[in-house]
Design an enzyme around this catalytic site. Structure first.
Site, mmCIF file in Angstrom:
data_model
loop_
_atom_site.group_PDB
_atom_site.id
_atom_site.type_symbol
_atom_site.label_atom_id
_atom_site.label_comp_id
_atom_site.label_asym_id
_atom_site.label_seq_id
_atom_site.Cartn_x
_atom_site.Cartn_y
_atom_site.Cartn_z
ATOM 1 N N GLY A 71 77.621 98.057 102.727
ATOM 2 C CA GLY A 71 78.342 97.499 103.868
ATOM 3 C C GLY A 71 79.824 97.852 103.854
ATOM 4 O O GLY A 71 80.415 98.158 104.899
ATOM 5 N N THR A 72 80.419 97.802 102.676
ATOM 6 C CA THR A 72 81.863 98.090 102.588
ATOM 7 C C THR A 72 82.152 99.508 103.052
ATOM 8 O O THR A 72 83.071 99.746 103.853
ATOM 9 C CB THR A 72 82.341 97.883 101.132
ATOM 10 O OG1 THR A 72 82.085 96.528 100.757
ATOM 11 C CG2 THR A 72 83.824 98.188 100.992
ATOM 12 N N ASN A 151 79.917 85.629 107.382
ATOM 13 C CA ASN A 151 79.212 85.468 106.108
ATOM 14 C C ASN A 151 79.427 84.096 105.475
ATOM 15 O O ASN A 151 78.619 83.648 104.678
ATOM 16 C CB ASN A 151 79.624 86.559 105.121
ATOM 17 C CG ASN A 151 81.114 86.754 105.032
ATOM 18 O OD1 ASN A 151 81.773 86.987 106.034
ATOM 19 N ND2 ASN A 151 81.661 86.649 103.842
ATOM 20 N N GLN A 179 75.412 90.609 107.779
ATOM 21 C CA GLN A 179 74.749 89.302 107.646
ATOM 22 C C GLN A 179 73.666 89.065 108.697
ATOM 23 O O GLN A 179 73.015 88.024 108.669
ATOM 24 C CB GLN A 179 75.788 88.166 107.700
ATOM 25 C CG GLN A 179 76.714 88.144 106.502
ATOM 26 C CD GLN A 179 76.007 87.778 105.181
ATOM 27 O OE1 GLN A 179 74.908 87.227 105.177
ATOM 28 N NE2 GLN A 179 76.630 88.109 104.060
ATOM 29 N N SER A 199 73.891 96.577 105.205
ATOM 30 C CA SER A 199 73.899 96.664 103.743
ATOM 31 C C SER A 199 72.500 96.374 103.193
ATOM 32 O O SER A 199 71.870 95.393 103.591
ATOM 33 C CB SER A 199 74.891 95.643 103.191
ATOM 34 O OG SER A 199 74.747 95.540 101.800
ATOM 35 N N HIS A 201 71.409 95.325 100.159
ATOM 36 C CA HIS A 201 71.113 94.196 99.281
ATOM 37 C C HIS A 201 71.126 92.843 99.977
ATOM 38 O O HIS A 201 70.842 91.817 99.360
ATOM 39 C CB HIS A 201 72.042 94.194 98.055
ATOM 40 C CG HIS A 201 73.464 93.819 98.306
ATOM 41 N ND1 HIS A 201 73.949 92.573 97.976
ATOM 42 C CD2 HIS A 201 74.503 94.509 98.815
ATOM 43 C CE1 HIS A 201 75.245 92.531 98.265
ATOM 44 N NE2 HIS A 201 75.613 93.695 98.779
ATOM 45 N N THR A 237 75.443 113.901 97.519
ATOM 46 C CA THR A 237 73.980 113.989 97.362
ATOM 47 C C THR A 237 73.355 112.631 97.643
ATOM 48 O O THR A 237 73.805 111.610 97.118
ATOM 49 C CB THR A 237 73.642 114.468 95.939
ATOM 50 O OG1 THR A 237 74.232 115.754 95.772
ATOM 51 C CG2 THR A 237 72.137 114.557 95.719
ATOM 52 N N CYS A 325 82.723 87.129 97.356
ATOM 53 C CA CYS A 325 83.818 88.020 96.989
ATOM 54 C C CYS A 325 85.098 87.250 96.703
ATOM 55 O O CYS A 325 85.931 87.683 95.941
ATOM 56 C CB CYS A 325 84.094 89.015 98.105
ATOM 57 S SG CYS A 325 82.630 89.449 98.995
HETATM 58 N N1 PLP Z 1 80.434 92.569 105.325
HETATM 59 C C1 PLP Z 1 79.946 91.331 105.188
HETATM 60 C C2 PLP Z 1 79.942 90.397 106.358
HETATM 61 C C3 PLP Z 1 79.460 90.896 103.947
HETATM 62 O O1 PLP Z 1 78.968 89.661 103.819
HETATM 63 C C4 PLP Z 1 79.493 91.810 102.857
HETATM 64 C C5 PLP Z 1 79.048 91.380 101.511
HETATM 65 O O2 PLP Z 1 79.267 90.257 101.089
HETATM 66 C C6 PLP Z 1 79.989 93.108 103.082
HETATM 67 C C7 PLP Z 1 80.454 93.443 104.320
HETATM 68 C C8 PLP Z 1 80.033 94.111 101.978
HETATM 69 O O3 PLP Z 1 78.763 94.718 101.809
HETATM 70 P P1 PLP Z 1 78.420 95.495 100.454
HETATM 71 O O4 PLP Z 1 78.310 94.467 99.389
HETATM 72 O O5 PLP Z 1 77.121 96.174 100.735
HETATM 73 O O6 PLP Z 1 79.520 96.468 100.226
#
Ligand code: PLP
Length: 386
Positions: A71-72, A151, A179, A199, A201, A237, A325
């Protein structure tokens, strides 16, 4: 002691079916998808099958899906990629003040590159109001980025209305869908999105894999140069096992999302009623109804959220304060601050996020554990009612 996991917004377990689908790609099927021989062809076929599955989850075309590391990275690619490519058109970006740091910090980095960012306020329920979005638009606005659901507090945004405004004004519309994808039905067409971050996970896939949906024709630049993988947008890759896992997870989510959302809504509402009904001076953060089926964010007066987490953990229950986080930082959550809570109220928050494994029995155990833990902490608190 039964362990109960209710921190599914932080991460979800890899589904057994997902793990099974991935395993061969760590052993026999180890080809590089760029190779011309049969090993490479097998890997390429697996990637393209996964791409179709991710596309199907959000009603996109497979060619509009780009795999990333999560996601990041998807948020970074969407914001920086669109901002850089469209800088001649304008340098103004609109977002909300309670986005995930994967958006907020990218916006701050873009500000250092002479972009101008407007951080919109949100209502007490955590809504970004479409009229507020409209009023913030300038002649040089190139991008609006509003997260689909928050989130921490789970509020689901009026995406369709914001998407319509963006479309009408010819401005790109990105959303952090980390989310929501797999948790509620997501349709990029219906929402009017140009880009959406996903994302792995968070939807029972592995960590370190994600995807960015980019509508065909959107002008976006690569932010990671190299061998030109993923249509030149994201070199490196391909993580074949991760991609296969995300594909399988997306497929499973598509099958189950509607029923699971209904089931979790019933669990959520029972837990909400039990906690708010039995504990004095408690409240719900976020929207009363327009919220994720999996999310509850409680506030308790006279309580330190961290102490509550530790007491629950000692009883085998995993929950969180704020987002995973930021929960180690002890700073007041920027999300709770954005909805208007003061520092003391922010510190008394508890986020419970449900998942596939949770049952009604869990809900009853957890509501009782919360009630007893809050009562115990209040008895110890210097601030609490005597
Ligand atoms: N965006 C939101 C709303 C999230 O809740 C999170 C993870 O907590 C992320 C982005 C980041 O995703 P990733 O952990 O896959 O980098």
């Amino acid at each position: 002691m039964k362990r109960i996991y209710m921190d599914n917004a932080a991460t979800t377990p890899v589904a057994p079916e997902v793990l099974q689908a991935m395993l061969p790609y760590f052993s026999d099927l180890y080809g590089n998808a760029s190779s011309l021989h049969s090993f490479g062809i097998e890997a390429r076929a697996a990637i393209e099958e996964a791409r179709s599955k991710v596309a199907a989850l959000i009603n996109a075309e497979p060619s509009e899906i780009y795999f990333t590391s999560g996601g990041t990275e998807s948020d970074n690619l969407a914001l920086k990629g669109i901002a850089l490519k469209n800088r001649k058109k304008g340098r103004h970006i609109i977002t909300s003040s309670f986005e995930h740091p994967a958006v907020l910090e990218v916006c701050r980095a873009l500000t250092r590159l002479d972009y101008d960012v407007t951080y919109l306020p949100v209502t007490r329920d955590g809504l970004v109001e479409p009229d507020v979005v409209r009023a913030a638009i300038r002649h040089d606005t190139i991008l609006i980025s509003i997260m689909h659901a928050n989130n921490e507090i789970g509020t689901i945004q009026p995406m369709h209305e914001i998407g319509q405004i963006a479309r009408e004004k010819g401005i790109y519309f990105h959303s952090d869908g980390v989310q929501t994808a797999g948790k509620i039905p997501v349709d990029v067409e219906a929402l009017g999105l140009d880009a959406l971050s996903i994302s792995g996970h968070k939807l029972y896939g592995p960590k370190g894999i994600g995807a960015l949906y980019v509508r065909k024709g959107v002008k976006i630049e690569s932010i990671q140069q190299g061998g030109g993988h993923e249509g030149g947008l994201r070199s490196g890759t391909e993580n074949v096992p991760g991609i296969v896992g995300l594909g399988r997870a997306a497929d499973m989510a598509k099958e189950t999302v509607t029923d699971e959302a209904k089931r979790q809504t019933a669990l959520r509402d029972r837990l909400k009623e039990a906690v708010l009904g039995r504990i004095d001076e408690s409240w719900l953060n976020g929207h009363p109804s327009q919220r994720l089926p999996s999310n509850l964010n409680f506030g308790f007066r006279y309580i330190e959220g961290e102490s509550l987490i530790l007491l629950l953990d000692a009883r085998g229950i995993a929950a969180s304060t704020g987002s995973a986080c930021s929960s180690k930082k002890l700073a007041a959550s920027h999300v709770l601050t954005a909805i208007g809570l003061g520092p003391v109220e922010c510190h008394g928050s508890l986020r419970v996020t449900l998942g596939r494994s949770n049952t009604m029995e869990d809900i009853d155990l957890v509501s009782q554990a919360i009630e007893e833990s809050v009562s115990r902490l209040r008895k110890m608190s210097a601030l609490g009612p005597r």
